[in-house]
Design an enzyme around this catalytic site. Structure first.
Site, PDB file in Angstrom:
ATOM      1  N   ASP A   1       6.207   0.618   5.044  1.00 50.78           N
ATOM      2  CA  ASP A   1       5.601  -0.524   4.908  1.00 50.78           C
ATOM      3  C   ASP A   1       4.028  -0.169   4.687  1.00 50.78           C
ATOM      4  O   ASP A   1       3.318  -0.860   3.894  1.00 50.78           O
ATOM      5  CB  ASP A   1       5.479  -0.851   6.652  1.00 50.78           C
TER       6      ASP A   1
ATOM      7  N   HIS B   1       8.641  -2.247  12.965  1.00 51.97           N
ATOM      8  CA  HIS B   1       9.090  -2.310  11.593  1.00 51.97           C
ATOM      9  C   HIS B   1      10.135  -3.476  11.315  1.00 51.97           C
ATOM     10  O   HIS B   1      11.386  -3.348  11.519  1.00 51.97           O
ATOM     11  CB  HIS B   1       9.649  -1.069  11.219  1.00 51.97           C
TER      12      HIS B   1
ATOM     13  N   ARG C   1      23.474  -4.711  10.185  1.00 52.74           N
ATOM     14  CA  ARG C   1      23.660  -5.932  10.769  1.00 52.74           C
ATOM     15  C   ARG C   1      24.556  -6.414   9.901  1.00 52.74           C
ATOM     16  O   ARG C   1      24.416  -6.554   8.709  1.00 52.74           O
ATOM     17  CB  ARG C   1      22.478  -6.577  10.998  1.00 52.74           C
TER      18      ARG C   1
ATOM     19  N   ASN D   1      17.693   1.329  11.521  1.00 54.86           N
ATOM     20  CA  ASN D   1      17.291   0.168  12.118  1.00 54.86           C
ATOM     21  C   ASN D   1      17.944  -0.308  13.216  1.00 54.86           C
ATOM     22  O   ASN D   1      19.119  -0.094  13.186  1.00 54.86           O
ATOM     23  CB  ASN D   1      17.023  -0.994  11.047  1.00 54.86           C
TER      24      ASN D   1
ATOM     25  N   ALA E   1      24.070  10.949   6.374  1.00 55.32           N
ATOM     26  CA  ALA E   1      23.825  11.760   4.975  1.00 55.32           C
ATOM     27  C   ALA E   1      24.538  11.290   4.058  1.00 55.32           C
ATOM     28  O   ALA E   1      24.273  11.652   2.719  1.00 55.32           O
ATOM     29  CB  ALA E   1      24.086  13.431   5.686  1.00 55.32           C
TER      30      ALA E   1
ATOM     31  N   GLY F   1      24.883   8.367   3.175  1.00 54.95           N
ATOM     32  CA  GLY F   1      24.706   6.858   2.872  1.00 54.95           C
ATOM     33  C   GLY F   1      23.694   6.820   1.779  1.00 54.95           C
ATOM     34  O   GLY F   1      23.218   7.842   1.128  1.00 54.95           O
TER      35      GLY F   1
HETATM   36  P1  NAI Z   1      24.050   2.960   4.458  1.00 52.78           P
HETATM   37  O1  NAI Z   1      24.641   2.336   5.085  1.00 52.78           O
HETATM   38  O2  NAI Z   1      24.168   3.303   3.094  1.00 52.78           O
HETATM   39  O3  NAI Z   1      24.085   4.700   5.078  1.00 52.78           O
HETATM   40  C1  NAI Z   1      23.990   4.697   6.480  1.00 52.78           C
HETATM   41  C2  NAI Z   1      25.034   5.750   6.835  1.00 52.78           C
HETATM   42  O4  NAI Z   1      24.894   6.257   8.434  1.00 52.78           O
HETATM   43  C3  NAI Z   1      26.367   5.750   6.597  1.00 52.78           C
HETATM   44  O5  NAI Z   1      27.170   6.630   5.637  1.00 52.78           O
HETATM   45  C4  NAI Z   1      27.281   5.631   7.784  1.00 52.78           C
HETATM   46  O6  NAI Z   1      28.552   6.392   7.798  1.00 52.78           O
HETATM   47  C5  NAI Z   1      26.093   6.671   8.690  1.00 52.78           C
HETATM   48  N1  NAI Z   1      26.239   6.523  10.246  1.00 52.78           N
HETATM   49  C6  NAI Z   1      26.809   5.527  11.091  1.00 52.78           C
HETATM   50  N2  NAI Z   1      26.694   5.871  12.084  1.00 52.78           N
HETATM   51  C7  NAI Z   1      26.502   7.121  12.307  1.00 52.78           C
HETATM   52  C8  NAI Z   1      26.345   8.018  13.232  1.00 52.78           C
HETATM   53  N3  NAI Z   1      26.636   7.585  14.593  1.00 52.78           N
HETATM   54  N4  NAI Z   1      26.052   9.322  13.148  1.00 52.78           N
HETATM   55  C9  NAI Z   1      25.718   9.628  11.736  1.00 52.78           C
HETATM   56  N5  NAI Z   1      25.971   8.931  10.617  1.00 52.78           N
HETATM   57  C10 NAI Z   1      26.071   7.688  11.039  1.00 52.78           C
HETATM   58  O7  NAI Z   1      22.301   2.836   4.901  1.00 52.78           O
HETATM   59  P2  NAI Z   1      21.166   3.187   4.285  1.00 52.78           P
HETATM   60  O8  NAI Z   1      20.841   2.189   3.131  1.00 52.78           O
HETATM   61  O9  NAI Z   1      21.277   4.675   3.940  1.00 52.78           O
HETATM   62  O10 NAI Z   1      20.140   2.709   5.233  1.00 52.78           O
HETATM   63  C11 NAI Z   1      20.331   3.770   6.456  1.00 52.78           C
HETATM   64  C12 NAI Z   1      19.308   2.964   7.634  1.00 52.78           C
HETATM   65  O11 NAI Z   1      18.039   2.861   7.072  1.00 52.78           O
HETATM   66  C13 NAI Z   1      19.709   1.492   7.946  1.00 52.78           C
HETATM   67  O12 NAI Z   1      19.658   0.985   9.350  1.00 52.78           O
HETATM   68  C14 NAI Z   1      18.563   0.681   7.290  1.00 52.78           C
HETATM   69  O13 NAI Z   1      18.284  -0.403   7.922  1.00 52.78           O
HETATM   70  C15 NAI Z   1      17.644   1.699   7.499  1.00 52.78           C
HETATM   71  N6  NAI Z   1      16.188   1.198   6.717  1.00 52.78           N
HETATM   72  C16 NAI Z   1      15.029   1.630   7.246  1.00 52.78           C
HETATM   73  C17 NAI Z   1      13.846   1.511   6.544  1.00 52.78           C
HETATM   74  C18 NAI Z   1      12.619   1.756   7.328  1.00 52.78           C
HETATM   75  O14 NAI Z   1      11.467   1.723   6.695  1.00 52.78           O
HETATM   76  N7  NAI Z   1      12.398   2.097   8.513  1.00 52.78           N
HETATM   77  C19 NAI Z   1      13.857   1.157   5.470  1.00 52.78           C
HETATM   78  C20 NAI Z   1      15.066   1.104   4.637  1.00 52.78           C
HETATM   79  C21 NAI Z   1      16.234   1.461   5.460  1.00 52.78           C
END
Ligand code: NAI
Length: 327
Positions: free
Chosen positions: A158, A186, A91, A130, A12, A14
């Site tokens: 997508d 994805h 990653r 992801n 939340a 992020g």
């Molecule tokens: P971000 O790194 O800015 O935020 C991720 C957040 O998750 C961080 O604040 C982190 O502290 C938190 N986190 C890590 N482990 C956790 C846990 N065990 N419990 C709760 N929170 C936890 O990343 P962003 O940009 O917000 O992206 C999030 C994910 O979404 C990434 O895996 C990214 O690859 C994926 N993504 C998926 C897309 C899709 O179409 N399916 C498109 C774009 C991103």
């Protein structure tokens, strides 16, 4: 007054959630139905999350009934009707796929178990973080009491990227583009299918009439759009990923329009030759909160090859997480 729908969101603090939470709270998810947000973060990010909550307060959203935050999934997920699992381990340089799968495996086994224990019976779990499909596989495998149909992974971004590319190519509105299917994972192997997509009721592939453009421009543009955005901004897709997450959950709860469908990665029942149990993207219609895979679509040889390649990647990922003991 209506009982609020309890919506859990992980990651939340992020980047994606900085858009997502405000869209949910402003009504993009459920209109005027009040929502209660349950926000999960890891302990070191809770202070930053408190700042986000201050901003949510400062919007005075009329339908945001309550916000709770925490770092314990069993508390945060208690009684939730929807869970958007956005938080994941990114990653990092030098990380092998196995490292990525095990880091995320730890997150999604714990969250699957917590949901199994405390979520509402009707919980819908949508994984954005992801590798989304395999994270959803891990989560449902660790939540034996929740029907598998209540888990999905996001391929809506997508789908929407594909729609936008087709609309631009044909000089039409995105509203004219319907039945856009993403098949498979994805990932860069995903297959956006223009043979079953329609523009103003006629085959998109026929109207484009340019197989070379489909193969060499369209498919790679859609599949590698995330990398292009990272190139341009230095950050992974944020607002568009948030928009897709809200749109997917909105349609899952409220249904798809007549004569159209959406793409969602759901647990395969063997349809279209996708091995049972894999979380793979399909065309689905949704009614009364339940999705159904659209049956009977024509799959030509080109499409068959693309779908099989992406599904083979999903099967490999399942094999890897099985060997890691995560499912
Ligand atoms: P971000 O790194 O800015 O935020 C991720 C957040 O998750 C961080 O604040 C982190 O502290 C938190 N986190 C890590 N482990 C956790 C846990 N065990 N419990 C709760 N929170 C936890 O990343 P962003 O940009 O917000 O992206 C999030 C994910 O979404 C990434 O895996 C990214 O690859 C994926 N993504 C998926 C897309 C899709 O179409 N399916 C498109 C774009 C991103």
């Amino acid at each position: 007054s209506q009982t609020p729908v309890k919506v859990a969101v992980t990651g939340a603090a992020g980047q994606i959630c900085y858009s997502l939470l405000f869209r949910i709270a402003s009504g993009a998810l459920l209109g005027d139905t009040p929502v209660e947000l349950r926000l999960l973060e890891i302990t070191p990010a809770l202070k930053a999350l408190e700042g986000v909550v201050m901003e949510l307060d400062d919007c005075a959203f009329p339908n945001l009934a309550k916000v709770e935050i925490g770092d314990d999934p069993e508390k945060v997920f208690d009684g939730v009707n929807m869970a958007m699992l956005v938080g994941a381990m990114p990653r990092k340089a030098g990380m092998e796929r196995g490292d990525l799968l095990s880091a995320n495996g730890a997150i999604f086994t714990a969250q699957g178990k917590a949901l199994n224990k405390v979520a509402a019976d009707d919980v819908k779990v949508l994984v954005t973080g992801n590798p989304a499909n395999t994270n959803a596989l891990i989560a449902y495998s660790n939540a034996p009491d929740i029907p598998k149909e209540q888990f999905a992974a996001l391929t809506r971004l997508d789908q929407d990227r594909a729609k936008a590319q087709v609309a631009q190519k044909l000089g039409v509105s995105v509203n004219d583009v319907k039945k856009m299917t993403i098949w498979g994972n994805h990932s860069a192997t995903q297959y956006p299918d223009l043979f079953n997509a329609e523009v103003n009721g006629r085959s998109a592939a026929e109207q484009i009439n340019d197989q070379a453009w489909i193969e060499s421009t369209f498919i790679p543009t859609v599949a590698k759009r995330g990398a292009a955005i990272i190139d341009a901004t230095g950050l992974s897709s944020r607002a568009s990923a948030a928009n897709a997450t809200v749109s997917c959950m909105h349609d899952w709860a409220l249904g798809t329009p007549e004569n159209d469908w959406v793409s969602m990665a759901v647990v395969s029942d063997g349809s279209y030759g996708v091995p049972e149990g894999l979380v793979s993207s399909f065309p689905v219609t949704i009614k009364d909160g339940k999705w159904e895979i659209v049956q009977g679509l024509d799959i030509n040889d080109f499409s068959r090859g693309k779908i099989d390649a992406s599904v083979a990647e999903l099967a490999d990922e399942r094999q890897a997480v099985t060997e890691l003991g995560l499912i």
